[in-house]
Design a protein around this motif. Sequence first.
Motif, short mmCIF file in Angstrom:
data_model
loop_
_atom_site.label_atom_id
_atom_site.label_comp_id
_atom_site.label_asym_id
_atom_site.label_seq_id
_atom_site.Cartn_x
_atom_site.Cartn_y
_atom_site.Cartn_z
N UNK A 1 43.30 48.04 31.74
CA UNK A 1 41.94 47.53 31.98
C UNK A 1 40.90 48.65 32.10
N UNK A 2 41.28 49.89 31.66
CA UNK A 2 40.35 51.02 31.71
C UNK A 2 39.40 50.97 30.53
N UNK A 3 38.10 51.12 30.77
CA UNK A 3 37.14 51.25 29.67
C UNK A 3 37.12 52.73 29.27
N UNK A 4 36.22 53.05 28.34
CA UNK A 4 36.15 54.45 27.89
C UNK A 4 35.44 55.34 28.92
N UNK A 5 34.83 54.77 29.96
CA UNK A 5 34.17 55.59 31.00
C UNK A 5 35.11 55.73 32.20
N UNK A 6 35.36 56.94 32.65
CA UNK A 6 36.29 57.13 33.77
C UNK A 6 35.88 56.33 35.00
N UNK A 7 36.84 55.68 35.62
CA UNK A 7 36.57 54.93 36.86
C UNK A 7 35.96 53.56 36.63
N UNK A 8 35.73 53.20 35.35
CA UNK A 8 35.13 51.88 35.06
C UNK A 8 36.15 50.99 34.35
N UNK A 9 36.41 49.83 34.93
CA UNK A 9 37.40 48.88 34.41
C UNK A 9 36.68 47.59 34.03
N UNK A 10 37.32 46.76 33.22
CA UNK A 10 36.70 45.48 32.87
C UNK A 10 37.78 44.40 32.70
N UNK A 11 37.42 43.18 33.07
CA UNK A 11 38.37 42.04 33.01
C UNK A 11 37.62 40.76 32.60
N UNK A 12 38.38 39.73 32.25
CA UNK A 12 37.81 38.40 32.04
C UNK A 12 37.16 38.20 30.68
N UNK A 13 36.13 37.37 30.65
CA UNK A 13 35.49 36.99 29.38
C UNK A 13 34.83 38.16 28.66
N UNK A 14 34.50 39.26 29.39
CA UNK A 14 33.85 40.40 28.71
C UNK A 14 34.85 41.23 27.93
N UNK A 15 36.15 41.00 28.10
CA UNK A 15 37.15 41.77 27.34
C UNK A 15 37.92 40.85 26.40
N UNK A 16 38.84 41.43 25.63
CA UNK A 16 39.57 40.65 24.62
C UNK A 16 40.41 39.53 25.26
N UNK A 17 40.78 38.56 24.42
CA UNK A 17 41.63 37.47 24.90
C UNK A 17 40.87 36.18 25.10
N UNK A 18 41.60 35.11 25.46
CA UNK A 18 40.93 33.81 25.63
C UNK A 18 39.95 33.82 26.80
N UNK A 19 38.83 33.11 26.62
CA UNK A 19 37.84 33.04 27.70
C UNK A 19 38.25 31.92 28.64
N UNK A 20 39.18 32.24 29.53
CA UNK A 20 39.71 31.26 30.46
C UNK A 20 39.69 31.82 31.88
N UNK A 21 39.31 30.97 32.83
CA UNK A 21 39.19 31.40 34.22
C UNK A 21 40.51 31.97 34.74
N UNK A 22 41.62 31.30 34.42
CA UNK A 22 42.91 31.74 34.99
C UNK A 22 43.40 33.04 34.37
N UNK A 23 43.01 33.30 33.12
CA UNK A 23 43.34 34.59 32.50
C UNK A 23 42.55 35.69 33.23
N UNK A 24 41.29 35.42 33.53
CA UNK A 24 40.46 36.39 34.25
C UNK A 24 41.03 36.64 35.65
#
Length: 467
Positions: free
Chosen positions: A302-325
């Motif tokens: 879940x690491x983005x290209x910026x150190x210390x910054x992570x991303x999850x859920x609908x803003x990243x790849x995969x199905x846009x589903x609450x339970x996946x997030x």
Amino acid sequence: MAYDLVVIGSGPGGYVCAVKAAQLGLKTAIVEKRATLGGTCLNVGCIPSKALLHASEMLAEAEHSFAKLGVKTGRIEADLPAMMAHRQATVKANVDGVAFLMKKNKIDVVRGTGKLAGAGKVAVAGEDGAETVLETKAIVIATGSDVAGIPGVEVAFDEKVIVSSTGALELEKIPATMIVVGGGVIGLELGSVWSRLGAKVTVVEYLDAILGGMDGEIAKQAQRALAKQGLEFRLGAKVTGVTKGKKGASVTFEPVKGGAAETLEAEIVLVATGRKPYTEGLGLDAAGVTVERGRIAIDDHFRTSAPGVYAIGDVVRGPMLAHKAEDEGVAVAEILAGGKGHVNYGVIPGVVYTAPEVASVGVTEEEAKASGAAYKVGKFPFTANGRARAMLATDGLVKIIADAASDRVLGVHILGHGAGEMIHEAAVLMEFGGSSEDLARTCHAHPTMSEAVKEAALATWAKPIHV
Ligand code: NAI
């Protein structure tokens, strides 16, 4: 005060991440610009739509099934203000619940719009314009998604006549007619609500099938069940214009295969053609966060290209589903706390809350075929299930796809009453790498709808008993 973690966005991904992080001992803050916590899901998505789906399903049951069940009633009618009050009360209980969880876990809730402001910094702009800068070791972006609109078509949403899912949850009166652009999850769920309440609903869909991406056979049967309820489908139809008129709005579409354009009019037009990641104003460019095809790029941790910054859920790849997030939120919190977080993307259930419900986990038959590997299929219809007959809920079937050589279950698809609950025994089985024989040999209580899952497993592995 410096934090271990600042989460931007309090939807199911963000708030669950914050709770897990706090449970694991991280000093955590969560930033939210909406007046209430819970994001799209709790405020204007999953939760309010389920309140209206349940209420309207009860109405439809009362109208169509009660007499057959021997239940006499007086005149049945929809009380829209009361239904909307139920929706609002449901939302309030849920968003208040999240606020309570923040307090219980000593998570600081910072109101305002957050953006990346240099290494280890999140700047939060409050409604009054004042800016607070939070210092933190890690940042998790969980800002979710927004209505995408129709690619290449100008849609002037006013949320009164031309509505997105948000406006479709808050109509002040039951329209006589409604056009739904997009035969996906939102279109079918909210189309069902207004159809049950009395609107003549026409769904205009680009693909040749509704619920694109779901198992084709199941989607076809779902369409048949919805058509029986009065929804009309115009498939293979590309919408090229949505225009507000003096009364209502009109939708212009043309056959995808070519041919003359057609225009339909309705009191309300719901545009439900997908959602897009919400990344505006986050300062991603300046922070060096790479975005690919609109979504924030992340690695397996879940690491983005910026150190210390992570991303999850609908803003990243995969199905846009609450339970996946949610699961990603837990996993990233575990990683940040020094543990090993992981999400099994092969076993994420999907549920469409129509009546009957559509639920699926794992590969579809189309995907199994495309993989080239030998597979087998077992099916069982609810018409042969005793409990389903007793409840007048015989629409639908269970379909299981298993590897031909190992018998390992690869996918399970259910169309039926309560499918969204039944799918989880398949999810657990698949999480443990189970086979159709494992499922078929597991004793299922009688009489239950779930016996159809066991029978479909029997059909996959050997032979079903009851058909
Ligand atoms: P969707 O992607 O499920 O469906 C959009 C549909 O619009 C597609 O079938 C597409 O072919 C069609 N479409 C696109 N352009 C078109 C055009 N020009 N003319 C005609 N049809 C066109 O998106 P939806 O329903 O808006 O949902 C958005 C997201 O929210 C999805 O990722 C969905 O998974 C999620 N969601 C999940 C729910 C659940 O899990 N029960 C409930 C509601 C939403």
